[in-house]
Each structure stands twice: as C-alpha cells, then as structure tokens.
Design an enzyme around this catalytic site. Structure first.
Site, PDB file in Angstrom:
ATOM      1  N   THR A   1      45.212  37.425  50.475  1.00  0.00           N
ATOM      2  CA  THR A   1      44.253  37.211  49.397  1.00  0.00           C
ATOM      3  C   THR A   1      44.847  36.360  48.287  1.00  0.00           C
ATOM      4  N   CYS A   2      46.039  36.722  47.847  1.00  0.00           N
ATOM      5  CA  CYS A   2      46.621  36.065  46.670  1.00  0.00           C
ATOM      6  C   CYS A   2      46.700  34.548  46.860  1.00  0.00           C
TER       7      CYS A   2
ATOM      8  N   CYS B   1      44.937  34.996  43.438  1.00  0.00           N
ATOM      9  CA  CYS B   1      45.736  34.518  42.297  1.00  0.00           C
ATOM     10  C   CYS B   1      45.927  33.003  42.275  1.00  0.00           C
TER      11      CYS B   1
ATOM     12  N   LYS C   1      42.739  30.786  42.055  1.00  0.00           N
ATOM     13  CA  LYS C   1      42.167  31.172  40.750  1.00  0.00           C
ATOM     14  C   LYS C   1      42.931  30.520  39.606  1.00  0.00           C
TER      15      LYS C   1
ATOM     16  N   GLY D   1      45.622  45.017  52.921  1.00  0.00           N
ATOM     17  CA  GLY D   1      44.923  44.515  51.740  1.00  0.00           C
ATOM     18  C   GLY D   1      43.552  45.130  51.486  1.00  0.00           C
TER      19      GLY D   1
ATOM     20  N   TYR E   1      38.204  42.429  36.024  1.00  0.00           N
ATOM     21  CA  TYR E   1      39.104  41.281  36.061  1.00  0.00           C
ATOM     22  C   TYR E   1      38.394  40.025  36.594  1.00  0.00           C
TER      23      TYR E   1
ATOM     24  N   ALA F   1      35.204  39.278  37.265  1.00  0.00           N
ATOM     25  CA  ALA F   1      34.012  38.804  36.560  1.00  0.00           C
ATOM     26  C   ALA F   1      34.405  38.012  35.316  1.00  0.00           C
TER      27      ALA F   1
ATOM     28  N   GLU G   1      37.290  36.572  34.619  1.00  0.00           N
ATOM     29  CA  GLU G   1      38.022  35.335  34.940  1.00  0.00           C
ATOM     30  C   GLU G   1      37.071  34.242  35.450  1.00  0.00           C
TER      31      GLU G   1
ATOM     32  N   VAL H   1      21.759  45.202  37.772  1.00  0.00           N
ATOM     33  CA  VAL H   1      21.014  44.420  38.779  1.00  0.00           C
ATOM     34  C   VAL H   1      20.447  45.391  39.810  1.00  0.00           C
TER      35      VAL H   1
ATOM     36  N   ASP I   1      47.240  46.613  48.301  1.00  0.00           N
ATOM     37  CA  ASP I   1      45.846  46.958  47.996  1.00  0.00           C
ATOM     38  C   ASP I   1      45.287  48.038  48.907  1.00  0.00           C
TER      39      ASP I   1
ATOM     40  N   VAL J   1      47.795  40.479  33.495  1.00  0.00           N
ATOM     41  CA  VAL J   1      47.105  39.509  32.639  1.00  0.00           C
ATOM     42  C   VAL J   1      45.746  39.209  33.234  1.00  0.00           C
TER      43      VAL J   1
ATOM     44  N   HIS K   1      59.691  30.785  14.880  1.00  0.00           N
ATOM     45  CA  HIS K   1      58.606  30.187  14.112  1.00  0.00           C
ATOM     46  C   HIS K   1      58.532  28.677  14.349  1.00  0.00           C
TER      47      HIS K   1
ATOM     48  N   GLU L   1      55.719  34.985  17.834  1.00  0.00           N
ATOM     49  CA  GLU L   1      56.352  35.654  16.696  1.00  0.00           C
ATOM     50  C   GLU L   1      55.465  36.769  16.145  1.00  0.00           C
TER      51      GLU L   1
HETATM   52  P1  FAD Z   1      46.457  40.845  51.008  1.00  0.00           P
HETATM   53  O1  FAD Z   1      47.148  39.818  50.228  1.00  0.00           O
HETATM   54  O2  FAD Z   1      44.979  40.872  50.957  1.00  0.00           O
HETATM   55  O3  FAD Z   1      46.928  40.700  52.522  1.00  0.00           O
HETATM   56  C1  FAD Z   1      46.399  41.490  53.545  1.00  0.00           C
HETATM   57  C2  FAD Z   1      46.480  40.704  54.830  1.00  0.00           C
HETATM   58  O4  FAD Z   1      46.270  41.606  55.929  1.00  0.00           O
HETATM   59  C3  FAD Z   1      45.399  39.628  54.955  1.00  0.00           C
HETATM   60  O5  FAD Z   1      46.004  38.367  55.121  1.00  0.00           O
HETATM   61  C4  FAD Z   1      44.600  40.039  56.197  1.00  0.00           C
HETATM   62  O6  FAD Z   1      44.188  38.940  56.986  1.00  0.00           O
HETATM   63  C5  FAD Z   1      45.602  40.902  56.946  1.00  0.00           C
HETATM   64  N1  FAD Z   1      44.980  41.897  57.835  1.00  0.00           N
HETATM   65  C6  FAD Z   1      43.844  42.601  57.644  1.00  0.00           C
HETATM   66  N2  FAD Z   1      43.622  43.414  58.697  1.00  0.00           N
HETATM   67  C7  FAD Z   1      44.658  43.220  59.565  1.00  0.00           C
HETATM   68  C8  FAD Z   1      44.996  43.794  60.812  1.00  0.00           C
HETATM   69  N3  FAD Z   1      44.246  44.718  61.394  1.00  0.00           N
HETATM   70  N4  FAD Z   1      46.121  43.362  61.422  1.00  0.00           N
HETATM   71  C9  FAD Z   1      46.921  42.433  60.858  1.00  0.00           C
HETATM   72  N5  FAD Z   1      46.643  41.875  59.653  1.00  0.00           N
HETATM   73  C10 FAD Z   1      45.523  42.262  59.028  1.00  0.00           C
HETATM   74  N6  FAD Z   1      46.801  39.748  41.504  1.00  0.00           N
HETATM   75  C11 FAD Z   1      47.710  39.365  40.570  1.00  0.00           C
HETATM   76  O7  FAD Z   1      48.781  39.962  40.471  1.00  0.00           O
HETATM   77  N7  FAD Z   1      47.439  38.300  39.738  1.00  0.00           N
HETATM   78  C12 FAD Z   1      46.294  37.602  39.804  1.00  0.00           C
HETATM   79  O8  FAD Z   1      46.103  36.658  39.034  1.00  0.00           O
HETATM   80  C13 FAD Z   1      45.324  37.987  40.783  1.00  0.00           C
HETATM   81  N8  FAD Z   1      44.168  37.306  40.895  1.00  0.00           N
HETATM   82  C14 FAD Z   1      43.270  37.662  41.853  1.00  0.00           C
HETATM   83  C15 FAD Z   1      42.081  36.954  41.940  1.00  0.00           C
HETATM   84  C16 FAD Z   1      41.141  37.303  42.881  1.00  0.00           C
HETATM   85  C17 FAD Z   1      39.853  36.524  42.966  1.00  0.00           C
HETATM   86  C18 FAD Z   1      41.396  38.366  43.783  1.00  0.00           C
HETATM   87  C19 FAD Z   1      40.393  38.735  44.839  1.00  0.00           C
HETATM   88  C20 FAD Z   1      42.581  39.089  43.699  1.00  0.00           C
HETATM   89  C21 FAD Z   1      43.525  38.748  42.727  1.00  0.00           C
HETATM   90  N9  FAD Z   1      44.722  39.451  42.587  1.00  0.00           N
HETATM   91  C22 FAD Z   1      45.624  39.086  41.626  1.00  0.00           C
HETATM   92  C23 FAD Z   1      45.030  40.598  43.454  1.00  0.00           C
HETATM   93  C24 FAD Z   1      45.977  40.215  44.593  1.00  0.00           C
HETATM   94  O9  FAD Z   1      45.449  39.103  45.287  1.00  0.00           O
HETATM   95  C25 FAD Z   1      46.163  41.383  45.541  1.00  0.00           C
HETATM   96  O10 FAD Z   1      46.564  42.530  44.811  1.00  0.00           O
HETATM   97  C26 FAD Z   1      47.214  41.090  46.604  1.00  0.00           C
HETATM   98  O11 FAD Z   1      46.857  39.977  47.372  1.00  0.00           O
HETATM   99  C27 FAD Z   1      47.404  42.308  47.517  1.00  0.00           C
HETATM  100  O12 FAD Z   1      48.342  42.026  48.511  1.00  0.00           O
HETATM  101  P2  FAD Z   1      48.273  42.816  49.904  1.00  0.00           P
HETATM  102  O13 FAD Z   1      49.458  42.367  50.690  1.00  0.00           O
HETATM  103  O14 FAD Z   1      48.110  44.252  49.668  1.00  0.00           O
HETATM  104  O15 FAD Z   1      46.926  42.316  50.600  1.00  0.00           O
HETATM  105  P1  NDP Z   2      37.400  45.722  38.769  1.00  0.00           P
HETATM  106  O1  NDP Z   2      37.605  47.117  39.225  1.00  0.00           O
HETATM  107  O2  NDP Z   2      38.360  45.137  37.813  1.00  0.00           O
HETATM  108  O3  NDP Z   2      35.967  45.585  38.106  1.00  0.00           O
HETATM  109  C1  NDP Z   2      34.797  45.937  38.794  1.00  0.00           C
HETATM  110  C2  NDP Z   2      33.636  45.750  37.849  1.00  0.00           C
HETATM  111  O4  NDP Z   2      32.425  45.861  38.575  1.00  0.00           O
HETATM  112  C3  NDP Z   2      33.581  46.792  36.739  1.00  0.00           C
HETATM  113  O5  NDP Z   2      33.154  46.162  35.563  1.00  0.00           O
HETATM  114  C4  NDP Z   2      32.527  47.772  37.244  1.00  0.00           C
HETATM  115  O6  NDP Z   2      31.844  48.429  36.207  1.00  0.00           O
HETATM  116  C5  NDP Z   2      31.585  46.812  37.939  1.00  0.00           C
HETATM  117  N1  NDP Z   2      30.752  47.423  38.980  1.00  0.00           N
HETATM  118  C6  NDP Z   2      31.146  48.209  39.994  1.00  0.00           C
HETATM  119  N2  NDP Z   2      30.087  48.520  40.767  1.00  0.00           N
HETATM  120  C7  NDP Z   2      29.010  47.908  40.220  1.00  0.00           C
HETATM  121  C8  NDP Z   2      27.633  47.869  40.549  1.00  0.00           C
HETATM  122  N3  NDP Z   2      27.161  48.525  41.605  1.00  0.00           N
HETATM  123  N4  NDP Z   2      26.808  47.157  39.750  1.00  0.00           N
HETATM  124  C9  NDP Z   2      27.282  46.498  38.673  1.00  0.00           C
HETATM  125  N5  NDP Z   2      28.581  46.508  38.307  1.00  0.00           N
HETATM  126  C10 NDP Z   2      29.433  47.212  39.077  1.00  0.00           C
HETATM  127  O7  NDP Z   2      37.290  44.883  40.118  1.00  0.00           O
HETATM  128  P2  NDP Z   2      37.335  43.328  40.400  1.00  0.00           P
HETATM  129  O8  NDP Z   2      36.467  43.134  41.568  1.00  0.00           O
HETATM  130  O9  NDP Z   2      37.085  42.564  39.153  1.00  0.00           O
HETATM  131  O10 NDP Z   2      38.857  43.119  40.821  1.00  0.00           O
HETATM  132  C11 NDP Z   2      39.478  43.938  41.813  1.00  0.00           C
HETATM  133  C12 NDP Z   2      40.925  44.103  41.508  1.00  0.00           C
HETATM  134  O11 NDP Z   2      41.638  42.912  41.808  1.00  0.00           O
HETATM  135  C13 NDP Z   2      41.249  44.363  40.045  1.00  0.00           C
HETATM  136  O12 NDP Z   2      41.097  45.712  39.715  1.00  0.00           O
HETATM  137  C14 NDP Z   2      42.669  43.898  39.931  1.00  0.00           C
HETATM  138  O13 NDP Z   2      43.534  44.943  40.292  1.00  0.00           O
HETATM  139  C15 NDP Z   2      42.740  42.773  40.943  1.00  0.00           C
HETATM  140  N6  NDP Z   2      42.681  41.476  40.242  1.00  0.00           N
HETATM  141  C16 NDP Z   2      43.696  41.136  39.392  1.00  0.00           C
HETATM  142  C17 NDP Z   2      43.651  39.979  38.678  1.00  0.00           C
HETATM  143  C18 NDP Z   2      44.755  39.634  37.743  1.00  0.00           C
HETATM  144  O14 NDP Z   2      45.803  40.249  37.797  1.00  0.00           O
HETATM  145  N7  NDP Z   2      44.580  38.646  36.879  1.00  0.00           N
HETATM  146  C19 NDP Z   2      42.538  39.047  38.809  1.00  0.00           C
HETATM  147  C20 NDP Z   2      41.532  39.491  39.743  1.00  0.00           C
HETATM  148  C21 NDP Z   2      41.619  40.662  40.422  1.00  0.00           C
HETATM  149  P3  NDP Z   2      32.375  49.818  35.557  1.00  0.00           P
HETATM  150  O15 NDP Z   2      33.557  49.462  34.722  1.00  0.00           O
HETATM  151  O16 NDP Z   2      31.200  50.271  34.810  1.00  0.00           O
HETATM  152  O17 NDP Z   2      32.727  50.696  36.720  1.00  0.00           O
END
Ligand code: FAD
Ligand code: NDP
Length: 450
Positions: A42-43, A48, A51, A142, A179, A181, A183, A233, A305, A344, A439, A444
């Site tokens: 995912t990252c 990440c 993004k 993940g 996070y 939404a 971003e 919604v 994750d 962040v 400064h 600071e």
């Molecule tokens: P993943 O990176 O999701 O890797 C899991 C892998 O497992 C995938 O490649 C998948 O294909 C593979 N897989 C699935 N099923 C199987 C299977 N059965 N067999 C073998 N492989 C399989 N985190 C930050 O710290 N900073 C950020 O700025 C940030 N921004 C984000 C922005 C977005 C839009 C999103 C969605 C996430 C963001 N995150 C950020 C969160 C971060 O991406 C995740 O926390 C991180 O990728 C988790 O790593 P992971 O190894 O657990 O899972």
């Molecule tokens: P978040 O848990 O951060 O936020 C989910 C949002 O969706 C909340 O505002 C929640 O509302 C709302 N929500 C949940 N269900 C509904 C629904 N049925 N209808 C309307 N609103 C709803 O999840 P994200 O998807 O934004 O991100 C997932 C995770 O990925 C983060 O928690 C973070 O750990 C990671 N991430 C990290 C980033 C970073 O480090 N910069 C960037 C992006 C992702 P309520 O608060 O009311 O429950």
C-alpha cells in the site's frame, strides 16, 4: 518429493513484509516472501509515496501563489500538467520497485509472486498450488479501503481510485473526516478541484487534540474546501453526468463528478486460511497478537495493518524488524513499544502529533497544563497567505513532563521527529524552556510556547 522448506515464510511484500524478510535474511535465516502484486504494498503503490508526491505538488501550487505575493512574476493561473506529474510519480515508484528487487536478490530472499494461504501452522499453499514449509510464518497482508454499505456505493471510489485519476475532476465530494479524507481534500483542492468534505461527526480526526483539529478545519476552509459537519451520506445516485449523494444534514441538490469514500480501512485476512490454522481474529477481523507480535498459534506471527495496531508504515516496519531480531537475532526481549508513536497528517499545512491529546491527558492525570503558540509563519505574512500555525504542548504532573506535542503549521512534518525523540525520552517543560531557540524559524515556537 517433500515441499521446499524455509526458516520463515512471510505473506505480503509491503512495508511490514519486506522489512521482516530483509531483517530475517540479515540474521542468516532462509526466507521466502510471497507477494502477488507490486512490491512495496500500500505505502509504495497506493499510499504514503504517491500521496506525498501529490502533496508536494499541491504544496508547490500554494507556494507559487505566495511567490506572486512576494513580487515574483507568476502567470495568473499557473497550469499543472497532470500527466507529467503522474509520470514523475511513477518514475519515482519504479525506482523503489527496482531497489527492492535488487535487495531481495542480494539478500537471498526467495520472492514468490503469488498469494499464500495457510493449510496449517507450518504449511503455506501458493496460488499455483505449490506447497511450502516453514518453521515460522509471518502474516503481513495489510489492509484495504472500506466503503459504507449504502445504495449506490459502487458509484463512489476510494483512495485507490484517486491514484488512478488521469485528470483532476472539477467537483469532488470526499466522505470521511480521518487521515485520508483530510489529506485528499487538501491535495485535490490545491491541484484544481472544487472539494466538499462530508463529515458525519462534528469534528475532524477523532482522537486527535480537538483544539488542533478546529484550526485544521479553519485552514481547510481558508484553502477553499467546503467542510460540512454532521452530514451523513445515505445513498449515491447518477444525476446526468454526475453523482448525487443523498445527504442527511447536507445540501439536497449537490452533484459531483467524483465521490471518494475515505471511511476507514479493514485488515486483509480473507482467504488466508486463518481458520484452518486456528489463528484468532478480533471482532473487526484483525489478527490478535501479543506484545511480541505472536498470534494465538505458536509459530505464526503478524505485523502491520493486518493487526490494526496504528496503521502506519514505520510501525509495520519497526514491529517486523524487532520480531526478526527476537526470532533470529539473539534478542529475546525485542518488541515494539507502541506508546508515543508520532504521525503526520499531510494537510496544508500539515498536522503532526505525538503523545496524548489534552482530552486524553485530562482523563489520565490529575494535573495537566497546556502551552500554545499561535502564529503566522513568516512566508505566509510576506506573501499575504491565509494559513495560521498552531502549536500545542500538553504536560502532566508536578514536574510538567511533556506528554503530548501537537504541531499544525508549515514544516510540522519535519519538525516533529526530533521532538518525538525528546518526548519519548521523558523531556519536561522546564527542559524545553531551557533549550535556546533557533531564530527565525517555525520550530523555535516549540520551545517558546506560553
Ligand atoms: P501493505 O503495505 O498493505 O502490504 C500488504 C501486502 O500483502 C500487499 O502488497 C498485498 O498485495 C499482500 N498480500 C495480501 N494478501 C496476500 C496473500 N494472501 N499472500 C501474499 N501476499 C498478500 N502511513 C504512513 O506512515 N504515512 C503516510 O503518509 C501514509 N499515507 C497513506 C496514504 C494512504 C492513501 C493509505 C491508504 C495509507 C497510508 N499510510 C501511511 C498507511 C500505510 O500505507 C500502511 O500502514 C502500510 O502500508 C502497512 O504496511 P503493511 O505491510 O502492513 O501492509
Ligand atoms: P480513519 O480511521 O483515519 O478515518 C475514517 C473516517 O471515516 C472517520 O472520520 C470516520 O468517522 C469516517 N467514517 C467511518 N465510517 C463512516 C461511514 N459509514 N460514513 C461516513 N463516515 C464514516 O481512516 P482513513 O481511511 O482515513 O485511514 C486509514 C488509516 O490509514 C489511518 O487510520 C492511518 O492509520 C492510515 N493513514 C495514515 C496516513 C498518514 O500517516 N499520514 C495517511 C493516510 C492513512 P468517525 O470519526 O465518526 O468514526
């Protein structure tokens, strides 16, 4: 012939899986890593990295406006070539893929480009039916984006769809207040879309310090995002060329070109054979692990994750490395301390946070004091920008130990890391005050808060 045997099989080649494979191999273990999709998970591919590329472009867009305020001659409406930005983004990601491929080769990890499924606690079946054996299995599969179950939900996308966009849509609704939404709203608004943020509650970023998120909402509004709180919604339907959400507590007739759900992510555990192996899940489907990342089944661990513990890349990496240090590196006590993890939110400007919010601190301690600095960064002042910074420090006890640092403002993403070290090391308010400021900077203000 008996199946190939490894010391450890890692399921998933994302942040956690790659870190586990590399660290285990560095300790001399024989490792197989299964990843059916793109290396980096995912990252690297839909999180990440792309993004941050979009955020950096959005940040530049804002700076171009500020540059005009400072006297630079800038065209009235500087134009962005979206295809060129995507091409540069992809080039960067391709470089990461290549580097991972090289490292896998160099470290001797067997990279198998297939899905894996547990048949029992020692046997993995690959997608093509090949069986593998290992003494230890690490699950790092993940998470995936969740959409609410409502009529017409298929008309809306998720963050994955945002990264696939080939041009910026004119009118966008983003559902959620977390996070992703926040971003995506900031990035899309800065890159030319007209964004409406539909938040079901009365605040952004539940769990963050409320005072900080209020300022964040003001900044989003100043950026031009229409932030609608208390707006649920109920359905999506087609309306001409657009999509109309049925909103409780929101405008009745708003139509958008694109609707994106940013409503949370769920652990990816489906089809992994966890039931067969007896691995326990919690009520949200996350793998239950102890403090050492071990699951309910001996010989099976999980990181990242899929365990739903602080879904962040550095957390998945740190947990995986410590796990492998414990299993193969002669460090029997190695484990990740999940307290005081900094993160962040890449808003415009970003919001960095480590430790407790004021609300959490007041629940935990009798004596809580807070310090603030609200200011207009110099570049914003020079360029007639609207963005305000708000820094906040939360202290507890008679010695005013710093238990929370929250920075909303330019550079917060870069400033926080060092102060996170100080907080984790137990810094007090007095020690912060004793530190001489640098400064003129935004940083600071962290040691000058009143
Ligand atoms: P993943 O990176 O999701 O890797 C899991 C892998 O497992 C995938 O490649 C998948 O294909 C593979 N897989 C699935 N099923 C199987 C299977 N059965 N067999 C073998 N492989 C399989 N985190 C930050 O710290 N900073 C950020 O700025 C940030 N921004 C984000 C922005 C977005 C839009 C999103 C969605 C996430 C963001 N995150 C950020 C969160 C971060 O991406 C995740 O926390 C991180 O990728 C988790 O790593 P992971 O190894 O657990 O899972
Ligand atoms: P978040 O848990 O951060 O936020 C989910 C949002 O969706 C909340 O505002 C929640 O509302 C709302 N929500 C949940 N269900 C509904 C629904 N049925 N209808 C309307 N609103 C709803 O999840 P994200 O998807 O934004 O991100 C997932 C995770 O990925 C983060 O928690 C973070 O750990 C990671 N991430 C990290 C980033 C970073 O480090 N910069 C960037 C992006 C992702 P309520 O608060 O009311 O429950």
């Amino acid at each position: 012939m008996s199946p190939p045997s490894f010391d450890v099989i890692v399921l998933g080649g994302g942040s956690g899986g790659l870190a586990a494979a590399f660290r285990a191999a560095s300790h001399g273990a024989k490792v197989a890593m299964l990843e059916p999709a793109l290396l980096g998970g995912t990252c690297v591919n839909v999180g990440c990295v792309p993004k941050k590329a979009m955020w950096l472009a959005a940040d530049l867009a804002e700076r171009i406006t500020l540059a005009a305020g400072l006297g630079f001659e800038v065209p009235a409406a500087p134009r962005l070539s979206w295809p060129r930005l995507l091409q540069r983004r992809q080039r960067y990601i391709d470089g990461i893929h290549a580097s991972y491929r090289q490292r896998l080769q160099d470290s001797g990890v067997a990279h198998i480009a297939q899905r894996g499924r547990l048949l029992d606690a020692r046997t993995v079946e690959c997608g093509d039916g090949t069986l593998l054996h290992a003494r230890h299995i690490v699950i790092a599969t993940g998470s995936h984006a969740l959409k609410p179950q409502l009529p017409g939900a298929a008309l809306g996308g998720t963050s994955d769809d945002f990264f696939a966009l080939q041009a910026p849509p004119a009118r966008v609704a983003i559902v959620g207040g977390g996070y992703i939404a926040v971003e995506l709203a900031g990035v899309m608004q800065a890159l030319g879309s007209d964004v409406t943020l539909l938040v079901r509650g009365q605040r952004l970023l539940t769990g963050f310090d409320a005072g900080m998120t209020e300022q964040l909402a003001r900044n989003l509004a100043a950026q031009g995002v229409a932030v609608r709180f208390g707006c649920q919604v109920q359905a999506l339907q087609r309306r001409g060329d657009g999509i109309q959400p049925h909103l409780q507590g929101g405008p009745a007739d708003a139509v958008f070109d694109t609707v994106l759900f940013a409503t949370g992510r769920a652990p990816s555990t489906h089809g992994l054979g966890l039931e067969a192996a007896g691995v326990a899940l919690d009520d949200k489907g996350a793998i239950v692990v102890d403090a050492f990342q071990d699951t309910s089944v001996q010989g099976i661990s999980a990181v990242g994750d899929v365990t739903a513990q602080a879904m962040l890349t550095p957390v998945a990496i740190a947990a995986a490395r410590r796990l492998m240090d414990r299993l193969y590196g002669g460090q029997p006590e190695a484990r990740l301390d999940y307290d005081n993890i900094p993160s962040v939110v890449f808003s415009h400007p970003p919001l960095g946070s480590v430790g407790l919010s004021e609300e959490q601190a007041r629940e935990r301690f009798d004596s809580v004091s807070t310090y603030h600095s609200r200011f207009r960064p110099m570049l914003q002042a020079l360029g007639d920008g609207e963005m305000r910074s708000l820094f906040k420090m939360v202290c507890a006890g008679a010695d005013e130990k710093v238990v929370g640092i929250h920075l909303l403002g330019e550079g917060a993403d870069e400033i926080l890391q060092g102060f996170a070290v100080a907080l984790k090391a137990g810094v007090t308010r007095r020690q912060m005050e004793d530190t001489v400021a640098i400064h003129p900077t935004s940083a600071e203000e962290v040691v000058l808060m009143r």
